[in-house]
Design a protein around this motif. Structure first.
Motif, short mmCIF file in Angstrom:
data_model
loop_
_atom_site.label_atom_id
_atom_site.label_comp_id
_atom_site.label_asym_id
_atom_site.label_seq_id
_atom_site.Cartn_x
_atom_site.Cartn_y
_atom_site.Cartn_z
N GLY A 1 0.83 -1.21 0.00
CA GLY A 1 0.00 0.00 0.00
C GLY A 1 0.85 1.25 0.00
O GLY A 1 2.07 1.20 -0.14
N GLU A 2 0.23 2.38 0.13
CA GLU A 2 0.95 3.65 0.21
C GLU A 2 1.19 3.97 1.68
O GLU A 2 0.25 4.04 2.47
CB GLU A 2 0.18 4.77 -0.48
CG GLU A 2 0.08 4.60 -1.98
CD GLU A 2 -0.50 5.82 -2.68
OE1 GLU A 2 -0.41 5.88 -3.91
OE2 GLU A 2 -1.02 6.71 -1.98
N ILE A 3 2.45 4.18 2.03
CA ILE A 3 2.84 4.42 3.42
C ILE A 3 3.45 5.82 3.52
O ILE A 3 4.21 6.24 2.66
CB ILE A 3 3.85 3.35 3.88
CG1 ILE A 3 3.19 1.97 3.83
CG2 ILE A 3 4.37 3.65 5.29
CD1 ILE A 3 4.13 0.84 4.15
N HIS A 4 3.13 6.50 4.59
CA HIS A 4 3.64 7.86 4.76
C HIS A 4 5.13 7.82 5.10
O HIS A 4 5.57 7.09 5.98
CB HIS A 4 2.89 8.57 5.89
CG HIS A 4 3.35 10.00 6.07
ND1 HIS A 4 4.34 10.36 6.95
CD2 HIS A 4 2.97 11.14 5.43
CE1 HIS A 4 4.54 11.65 6.87
NE2 HIS A 4 3.72 12.16 5.97
N VAL A 5 5.89 8.63 4.38
CA VAL A 5 7.33 8.72 4.57
C VAL A 5 7.68 10.17 4.92
O VAL A 5 7.23 11.10 4.25
CB VAL A 5 8.10 8.29 3.31
CG1 VAL A 5 9.59 8.53 3.48
CG2 VAL A 5 7.83 6.82 3.02
N LYS A 6 8.49 10.33 5.96
CA LYS A 6 8.85 11.67 6.42
C LYS A 6 9.49 12.48 5.30
O LYS A 6 10.39 12.02 4.63
CB LYS A 6 9.82 11.56 7.60
CG LYS A 6 10.23 12.90 8.19
CD LYS A 6 10.97 12.71 9.49
CE LYS A 6 12.24 11.95 9.29
NZ LYS A 6 12.99 11.78 10.56
N ASN A 7 9.00 13.69 5.11
CA ASN A 7 9.50 14.63 4.10
C ASN A 7 9.19 14.21 2.66
O ASN A 7 9.61 14.88 1.72
CB ASN A 7 11.01 14.86 4.23
CG ASN A 7 11.38 15.46 5.56
OD1 ASN A 7 10.60 16.23 6.14
ND2 ASN A 7 12.56 15.12 6.07
N LYS A 8 8.47 13.08 2.46
CA LYS A 8 8.17 12.61 1.11
C LYS A 8 6.68 12.41 0.87
O LYS A 8 6.24 12.29 -0.28
CB LYS A 8 8.90 11.27 0.84
CG LYS A 8 10.41 11.36 0.92
CD LYS A 8 10.95 12.29 -0.13
CE LYS A 8 12.46 12.41 0.00
NZ LYS A 8 13.00 13.39 -0.95
N GLY A 9 5.90 12.33 1.94
CA GLY A 9 4.48 12.07 1.76
C GLY A 9 4.20 10.59 1.60
O GLY A 9 4.93 9.73 2.09
N MET A 10 3.13 10.26 0.91
CA MET A 10 2.73 8.87 0.72
C MET A 10 3.52 8.24 -0.42
O MET A 10 3.65 8.81 -1.49
CB MET A 10 1.23 8.79 0.41
CG MET A 10 0.33 9.45 1.47
SD MET A 10 0.54 8.72 3.12
CE MET A 10 -0.20 7.12 2.83
#
Length: 621
Positions: free
Chosen positions: A581-590
């Protein structure tokens, strides 16, 4: 011994951290609490919370909190001996101080900048920044900062053997410390005076003054300066010919450094013990401690390379010293023999010319033999140097790619290059900091060296390029320095072998090797590669691709290989992939992420599936 203006305050650090982690505070107190956490505790926690302070201050638009974050991060990096990065953060703190028009912040940042330049051996810049800070602090009447800057400037003059100049500054700073009854400053002032007296040859004054400083430091439990001052006491007794007492002081310095984890002074104490054994003629023990000194002094980012470099350097230097001592001894013997023979020749000349001629011929033969032997020694020394040069070249090839190493030797620098498609792999040991607290330094070094050596074998098998290690993190890349089309496949295959090796090690019972679980992350994209620095060269890569690969690793799970969408497009026809799935990444968004499986489907196509991740994983970043 310089005084650090922002000294660490360890009391109440644990309770502050518990309160922060529980969230038991109003939001408006977050920056103030992070200031306290970044200001106290061990080095890793200082670095962690100073980074959080910077991020929070940027989010809340607090310029004052941002300035504190940069200066505390500089302190943490300086304690970790990352001097270039520490300097960058101190300059950023100075810039913010000027923007806020806070003279005290500017001055104390400049003291920290001067301290770093002093540690780097840049005397001119260190003096310039100390003097600038002294001028600012004198105007605003900041007594502690002003006297500390004077003390540090005096200490800087000690590093270039100018004790008379140093004592002038110690006199002024000592008057301020006494007027304020500032105990810590007085202790440093006494110790520094003792070092100056030692440099001036006033041994008794030096011993008395340093002993008083050590007593005060012991009461304050400030062990780093105690360890430093004990090595100077060792020097004093060695100069007086008392080898036994000198060794006792050096060993006491080493014991304190070992007990309290003082990495810098471990290097100084082992070097002093090595010098003492060399004075005694016990070269084997001297060599052992000299190797320890080099190992402590050099960076531990790549343990195997550091150990090899330390052994090579120590063996070469000891061998060179012994060879030169042998040459000097033989030359002196030959020289004395020539003098005696000349005297006998003069006496025989008065008796008979024939005997004189015969004596002259004999002396010429001796001289020719001496020159021949001396030439043999020189040739042996040259061969030794050539051998060590070859070993150094081989060591350089272990650090840099062959093409890059050749360019560096020919031109003295390496041009940065852009690669349009490179696959980057990161690994990290789960819970490394927690488990390492229960390990001895020897077990920790042996375990990390064992795992990283196996990783090196695996990436060499697939023709990949090792970039660097950072603590327990390992980084490599495929597709450089020579571009290739299958770099994503090779990196993924190497990742599976790493994961399988770590799983196999969990089944072993070898007591000397710690067992860890590994997280692996991979990303593909463009990077810029090149060599940084002018000393201790390092081949490195930069770009958003590297940052995303690191995020893939931090969002992975133990024993799993987590890849980005870019990498998935290149390997999906060769490996089964599970869509996370789409996971939130710091400074990058999903961002889309996938776990990679070893097996193929019967038709050779990947079976891309979607799984629901636990909320704790989806919110990582």
């Amino acid at each position: 011994m310089p005084i650090t203006v922002f000294s660490q305050i360890l009391q109440q650090a644990d309770s502050l951290e518990d309160r922060y982690l529980k969230g038991d505070f109003p939001e408006e107190e977050r920056i103030a609490l992070l200031r306290e956490l970044a200001y106290a505790g061990d080095v890793d926690k200082m670095l962690k919370y100073s980074n959080e302070l910077i991020e929070t201050a940027e989010r809340l638009d607090s310029l004052d909190g941002l300035g504190d974050g940069y200066i505390y991060k500089g302190h943490a990096l300086r304690l970790k001996s990352d001097l270039p990065e520490a300097l960058k953060n101190y300059f950023e703190a100075t810039r913010i101080g000027r923007q806020l028009n806070k003279v005290k912040r500017i001055a104390r940042s400049e003291i920290s900048i001067a301290d770093v330049y002093s540690m780097m051996g840049n005397h001119q810049n260190a003096v310039r920044y100390y003097q600038s800070a002294i001028g600012l602090l004198r105007d605003i009447q900041d007594s502690i900062g002003f006297s500390s800057a004077l003390e540090n400037l005096g200490d800087e003059y000690l590093t270039v053997d100018m004790p008379d100049s140093a004592l002038m500054f110690f006199d002024e700073s000592g008057r301020v410390f006494r007027a304020m009854n500032y105990t810590e400053g007085l202790a440093y002032n006494l110790g520094n005076r003792g070092i100056a007296y030692a440099q001036l040859g006033r041994d008794q004054m030096a011993k008395d003054t340093i002993n008083r400083a050590v007593t005060m430091m012991e009461i304050m439990q400030n062990y780093y300066p105690i360890s430093v001052y004990l090595t100077y006491m060792s020097d004093i007794y060695l100069n007086q010919g008392n080898w036994t007492v000198a060794m006792n002081y050096a060993q006491r310095s080493l014991e304190i450094a070992q007990k309290h984890g003082l990495k810098d002074q471990l290097s100084g104490a082992t070097l002093k013990i090595s010098e003492l054994y060399e004075q005694k003629g016990e070269y084997s023990k001297s060599l052992d401690f000299y190797k320890q000194h080099i190992a402590y002094r050099d960076s531990v980012n790549n343990i195997a390379s550091v150990q090899e470099m330390a052994n090579i350097r120590a063996n070469f230097e000891i061998a060179q010293n012994k060879e030169m001592a042998e040459i000097r001894a033989n030359f002196e013997i030959a020289q004395k023999q020539v003098e005696v023979d000349l005297l006998n020749q003069k006496r025989r000349v008065q008796q008979i010319i024939v005997i004189a001629v015969a004596s002259a011929l004999f002396l010429i033969s001796l001289l020719a033999l001496g020159l021949f032997r001396r030439n043999k020694f020189i040739q042996r020394t040259k061969r030794l140097i050539e051998k060590e040069k070859d070993r150094s070249d081989n060591l350089l090839l272990n650090i840099l790619p062959e093409e890059t190493a050749q360019e560096l030797k020919e031109s003295g620098r390496v041009k940065a290059k852009r690669f349009e498609s490179v696959t980057v792999l990161f690994t990290d040991f789960k819970g490394f900091t927690y488990y390492s607290e229960d390990l001895t330094p020897e077990q920790l070094v042996k375990s990390v060296d064992f795992y990283f050596s196996k990783f090196d074998e695996i990436i060499e098998k697939y023709g990949l390029e090792k970039i660097k290690t950072i603590g327990d993190a390992y980084m490599c890349a495929g597709g450089l320095p020579f571009p290739s089309e299958d770099h994503a496949l090779k990196v993924t295959q190497a990742a599976f072998e790493i994961a399988e090796f770590m799983e196999e090690m969990k089944q072993t019972k070898e007591e000397e090797i710690a067992h860890f679980e590994v997280r692996i992350g991979i990303n593909t994209g463009p990077v810029v590669a090149g060599v940084v620095g002018t000393k201790k060269f390092a081949y490195d890569i930069w770009g958003d691709t590297v940052n995303i690969a690191s995020r893939m690793e931090s969002n992975s799970l133990p024993g799993h290989i987590n890849i980005s969408e870019n990498t998935h497009q290149l390997v999906k026809d060769h490996f089964d992939c599970i869509f996370r799935g789409e996971i939130h990444v710091k400074n990058k968004g999903m961002m889309k992420m996938y776990f990679v499986n070893r097996k193929h489907n019967s038709n050779g196509k990947s079976n891309t599936e979607h799984i629901d991740e636990p909320s704790s994983v989806q919110n990582q970043g």
